[in-house]
Design a protein around this motif. Structure first.
Motif, PDB file in Angstrom:
ATOM      1  N   VAL A 230       0.550  -1.190   0.272  1.00 59.49           N
ATOM      2  CA  VAL A 230       0.353  -0.004  -0.099  1.00 59.49           C
ATOM      3  C   VAL A 230       0.576   1.621  -0.277  1.00 59.49           C
ATOM      4  O   VAL A 230       0.738   1.960  -0.583  1.00 59.49           O
ATOM      5  CB  VAL A 230      -0.916  -0.241   0.885  1.00 59.49           C
ATOM      6  CG1 VAL A 230      -1.686   1.884   1.563  1.00 59.49           C
ATOM      7  CG2 VAL A 230      -1.694  -1.247   1.210  1.00 59.49           C
ATOM      8  N   LEU A 231       2.190   1.499   1.056  1.00 59.95           N
ATOM      9  CA  LEU A 231       2.525   2.305   0.769  1.00 59.95           C
ATOM     10  C   LEU A 231       3.539   3.378  -0.464  1.00 59.95           C
ATOM     11  O   LEU A 231       3.708   3.864  -0.393  1.00 59.95           O
ATOM     12  CB  LEU A 231       3.397   2.402   2.166  1.00 59.95           C
ATOM     13  CG  LEU A 231       2.865   2.368   3.630  1.00 59.95           C
ATOM     14  CD1 LEU A 231       3.779   2.596   4.457  1.00 59.95           C
ATOM     15  CD2 LEU A 231       2.268   4.188   3.605  1.00 59.95           C
ATOM     16  N   PRO A 232       4.203   1.941  -0.306  1.00 59.78           N
ATOM     17  CA  PRO A 232       4.993   2.158  -1.841  1.00 59.78           C
ATOM     18  C   PRO A 232       4.215   2.178  -3.264  1.00 59.78           C
ATOM     19  O   PRO A 232       4.561   3.551  -3.976  1.00 59.78           O
ATOM     20  CB  PRO A 232       5.505   0.362  -1.875  1.00 59.78           C
ATOM     21  CG  PRO A 232       5.977  -0.169  -0.844  1.00 59.78           C
ATOM     22  CD  PRO A 232       4.579   0.427   0.213  1.00 59.78           C
ATOM     23  N   GLY A 233       2.738   1.651  -2.839  1.00 62.46           N
ATOM     24  CA  GLY A 233       1.859   1.468  -4.509  1.00 62.46           C
ATOM     25  C   GLY A 233       1.691   3.048  -4.416  1.00 62.46           C
ATOM     26  O   GLY A 233       1.637   4.046  -5.756  1.00 62.46           O
ATOM     27  N   LEU A 234       1.399   3.600  -3.028  1.00 60.88           N
ATOM     28  CA  LEU A 234       0.899   5.327  -3.206  1.00 60.88           C
ATOM     29  C   LEU A 234       2.053   6.049  -3.198  1.00 60.88           C
ATOM     30  O   LEU A 234       1.780   7.163  -4.113  1.00 60.88           O
ATOM     31  CB  LEU A 234       0.626   5.931  -1.552  1.00 60.88           C
ATOM     32  CG  LEU A 234       0.403   7.583  -1.203  1.00 60.88           C
ATOM     33  CD1 LEU A 234      -1.240   7.542  -1.642  1.00 60.88           C
ATOM     34  CD2 LEU A 234      -0.075   7.188   0.050  1.00 60.88           C
ATOM     35  N   GLY A 235       3.402   5.661  -2.978  1.00 60.17           N
ATOM     36  CA  GLY A 235       4.701   6.855  -3.481  1.00 60.17           C
ATOM     37  C   GLY A 235       5.204   6.968  -4.762  1.00 60.17           C
ATOM     38  O   GLY A 235       4.816   7.913  -5.667  1.00 60.17           O
ATOM     39  N   LEU A 236       4.772   5.400  -5.663  1.00 56.76           N
ATOM     40  CA  LEU A 236       5.024   5.553  -6.371  1.00 56.76           C
ATOM     41  C   LEU A 236       3.942   6.339  -7.659  1.00 56.76           C
ATOM     42  O   LEU A 236       3.935   7.078  -8.647  1.00 56.76           O
ATOM     43  CB  LEU A 236       4.909   4.186  -7.526  1.00 56.76           C
ATOM     44  CG  LEU A 236       5.945   3.160  -6.978  1.00 56.76           C
ATOM     45  CD1 LEU A 236       5.282   2.048  -7.761  1.00 56.76           C
ATOM     46  CD2 LEU A 236       7.108   3.764  -8.041  1.00 56.76           C
ATOM     47  N   VAL A 237       2.417   6.282  -7.387  1.00 57.11           N
ATOM     48  CA  VAL A 237       1.262   6.945  -7.949  1.00 57.11           C
ATOM     49  C   VAL A 237       1.765   8.544  -7.734  1.00 57.11           C
ATOM     50  O   VAL A 237       1.658   9.567  -8.530  1.00 57.11           O
ATOM     51  CB  VAL A 237       0.258   6.463  -7.192  1.00 57.11           C
ATOM     52  CG1 VAL A 237      -0.696   7.702  -8.160  1.00 57.11           C
ATOM     53  CG2 VAL A 237       0.265   5.251  -7.776  1.00 57.11           C
ATOM     54  N   LEU A 238       2.129   9.316  -6.560  1.00 54.02           N
ATOM     55  CA  LEU A 238       2.087  10.925  -6.215  1.00 54.02           C
ATOM     56  C   LEU A 238       3.873  10.874  -7.175  1.00 54.02           C
ATOM     57  O   LEU A 238       3.454  11.920  -7.189  1.00 54.02           O
ATOM     58  CB  LEU A 238       2.545  10.545  -4.826  1.00 54.02           C
ATOM     59  CG  LEU A 238       0.995  10.739  -3.741  1.00 54.02           C
ATOM     60  CD1 LEU A 238       2.237  10.724  -2.407  1.00 54.02           C
ATOM     61  CD2 LEU A 238       0.737  11.909  -3.931  1.00 54.02           C
ATOM     62  N   LEU A 239       4.556  10.285  -7.127  1.00 51.83           N
ATOM     63  CA  LEU A 239       5.826  10.471  -8.489  1.00 51.83           C
ATOM     64  C   LEU A 239       5.456  10.485  -9.536  1.00 51.83           C
ATOM     65  O   LEU A 239       5.437  11.256 -10.182  1.00 51.83           O
ATOM     66  CB  LEU A 239       6.570   9.263  -8.243  1.00 51.83           C
ATOM     67  CG  LEU A 239       7.611   9.416  -6.712  1.00 51.83           C
ATOM     68  CD1 LEU A 239       9.305   8.619  -6.868  1.00 51.83           C
ATOM     69  CD2 LEU A 239       8.211  10.922  -6.799  1.00 51.83           C
ATOM     70  N   ALA A 240       4.346   9.787  -9.717  1.00 56.31           N
ATOM     71  CA  ALA A 240       3.798   9.890 -11.878  1.00 56.31           C
ATOM     72  C   ALA A 240       2.569  10.873 -11.833  1.00 56.31           C
ATOM     73  O   ALA A 240       3.388  11.286 -12.056  1.00 56.31           O
ATOM     74  CB  ALA A 240       2.611   8.439 -11.307  1.00 56.31           C
ATOM     75  N   VAL A 241       2.059  11.628 -10.528  1.00 54.55           N
ATOM     76  CA  VAL A 241       1.556  12.885 -10.735  1.00 54.55           C
ATOM     77  C   VAL A 241       2.357  13.827 -10.735  1.00 54.55           C
ATOM     78  O   VAL A 241       2.714  15.171 -11.889  1.00 54.55           O
ATOM     79  CB  VAL A 241       0.412  13.140  -9.204  1.00 54.55           C
ATOM     80  CG1 VAL A 241       0.754  14.565  -9.426  1.00 54.55           C
ATOM     81  CG2 VAL A 241      -0.465  11.906  -9.786  1.00 54.55           C
TER      82      VAL A 241
END
Length: 447
Positions: free
Chosen positions: A355-366
């Motif tokens: 969950v946490l790494p997934g959130l980080g990846l999407v935020l970096l994609a933004v």
């Protein structure tokens, strides 16, 4: 007798850690002095950045046992500097004063206010409404209620807010990364990119990330309602934090018994978020204009990949205004599509990614595919990735190191003279950093 067999290893390591902490502090002092000098101080600023960044890299191996002391020594000198690498803080202060004067910050820019604070806002933002949510406006109003139109006091107060948010992040690191908290603290809290931009620049991104971090910690500790409320508060600073609500819902569902836990967790998260939004907006008294202000125009010289591609493509249609405008919009929508693809992949493999790494990846994609890119935006996804993926630390550290020096202290574009001064400063700082490295004495060999 074996009295001579004691080793002398631990003492030099601690001593080296103290030296690197002192070197980082000296770097922060140099950055502050150089910023006070203005353009003639560019060499000082970049020499200080080099000292701070190199001390940070070595801190992982030779770190002191007192990371909070290190934070105080590295962040403290920056409190005395003028706004670093951006003048956004003057926009925050102007917005606080506008609210006090009864002006709608979501319809008018700082030019409508006038006065010494508004005059310090860059010309490109003078007529731009606020893109920030009601929590950010509440903070700006609270600060300016104390500092008034005193610019230096206002900047210091906004920096203290950012530093307080950084302290919150440091406090919840053990909850989010229980197995490697010291490494995450070093990567996130002591990060020069974070210190220079979030504290030195007094950006409200610090408040957003701080509230998001505490909200995620509450979710991990099985406090989903508190978590949803805190992440909503982060969203009401800057909108990208809304992605954290998805993480809260997923963590809530994972701990919910019974049928359809995902649906119930999603509805619960949404209900808490909606209620908090209504309450906070009512307290702020600014209305819901912040929703429409989310499409506030960005600067035309933005260096995001989609903005660059849009400008290059528009140049092909130099004599066709419609074609030029359409090409810019197409690249922006391409960025949206790329972000959605990343989000879809993360969701598909969420059990493997976490969950946490997934959130980080999407935020970096933004950040990477969005219409606006600033070096400090990377901090949005830094903590979730660092907490969930220990193996990403070195790559994240390299990314932050590259981004730390790319903006001038005054926030404007550089000319050749300034670039040369910056390069000279980095070389001098690296040379001094090499001189302060202490040799490692050989350990005593037992006989």
């Amino acid at each position: 007798m074996r009295g001579d067999d004691t080793t002398t290893g631990p003492a030099p390591v601690l001593r080296r850690g103290q030296v690197q902490t002192a070197a980082g502090c000296a770097g922060a002092v140099l950055v502050t002095v150089g910023a006070l000098l203005g353009r003639p101080g560019l060499v000082h600023v970049y020499a200080g950045l080099a000292l701070l960044v190199l001390a940070w890299w070595r801190y992982d191996r030779h770190g002191s046992a007192r990371p909070w002391v290190t934070l105080a020594l590295w962040a403290g000198p920056l409190l005395a500097a003028p706004p670093l690498f951006s003048r956004d803080v003057y926009s925050y202060l102007a917005q606080g004063l506008m609210i006090a004067d009864g002006l709608d910050v979501y319809r008018h820019g700082p030019a409508a206010l006038g006065g010494p604070i508004a005059e310090r806002v860059p010309a490109v933002w003078q007529d731009t409404p606020s893109p920030y949510g009601p929590v950010s406006m509440l903070v700006s109003r609270a600060v300016t209620a104390v500092t008034g139109e005193h610019a230096a006091a206002g900047v210091l107060a906004m920096r203290l807010v950012a530093l307080g948010a950084l302290v919150l992040i440091g406090l919840v690191v053990p909850l989010l990364a229980p197995g490697h908290a010291p490494a995450v603290f070093r990567l996130v809290v002591l990060n020069p990119l974070v210190l220079i931009h979030l504290v030195g620049g007094a950006h409200n991104d610090a408040l957003m990330v701080g509230l998001l971090a505490v909200g995620l910690a509450a979710a991990v500790r099985d406090r989903p309602v508190v978590a949803a409320a805190l992440v909503t508060a982060a969203t009401l600073v800057k909108a990208p934090a809304a992605l954290g609500l998805v993480a809260v819902a997923v963590l809530w569902a994972a701990r919910s018994p019974g049928r359809r836990p995902g649906v119930r967790a999603s509805l619960g998260t949404g209900a808490v978020a909606a209620a908090c939004t209504v309450v906070v907006t009512a307290v702020a008294g600014t209305g819901y204009g912040w929703i429409g202000a989310l499409d506030t125009p960005i600067s035309s010289d933005n260096w995001s990949p989609t903005a660059l591609l849009g400008r290059w493509t528009a140049a092909v249609f130099a004599h066709d205004d419609v074609g030029a405008a359409l090409s810019v919009q197409l690249w922006r929508w391409a960025g949206v599509l790329a972000t959605l693809i990343v989000a879809g992949l993360v969701w598909t493999y969420r059990n493997r990614i976490g969950v946490l790494p997934g959130l980080g990846l999407v935020l970096l994609a933004v950040v990477a595919f969005g219409p606006a890119l600033r070096p400090w935006y990377v901090v949005w996804g830094l903590l979730p990735l660092a907490a969930g993926w220990p193996g990403s630390h070195r790559r994240l550290a390299v990314l932050c190191t590259v981004l730390t020096p790319v903006v001038l202290p005054d926030g404007y574009a550089a000319d050749l003279t300034e670039v040369l001064a910056a390069v000279l400063g980095v070389l001098l700082g690296a040379a001094v950093s090499g001189l302060v490295r202490l040799p490692v004495p050989a350990r005593a060999v037992p006989r």
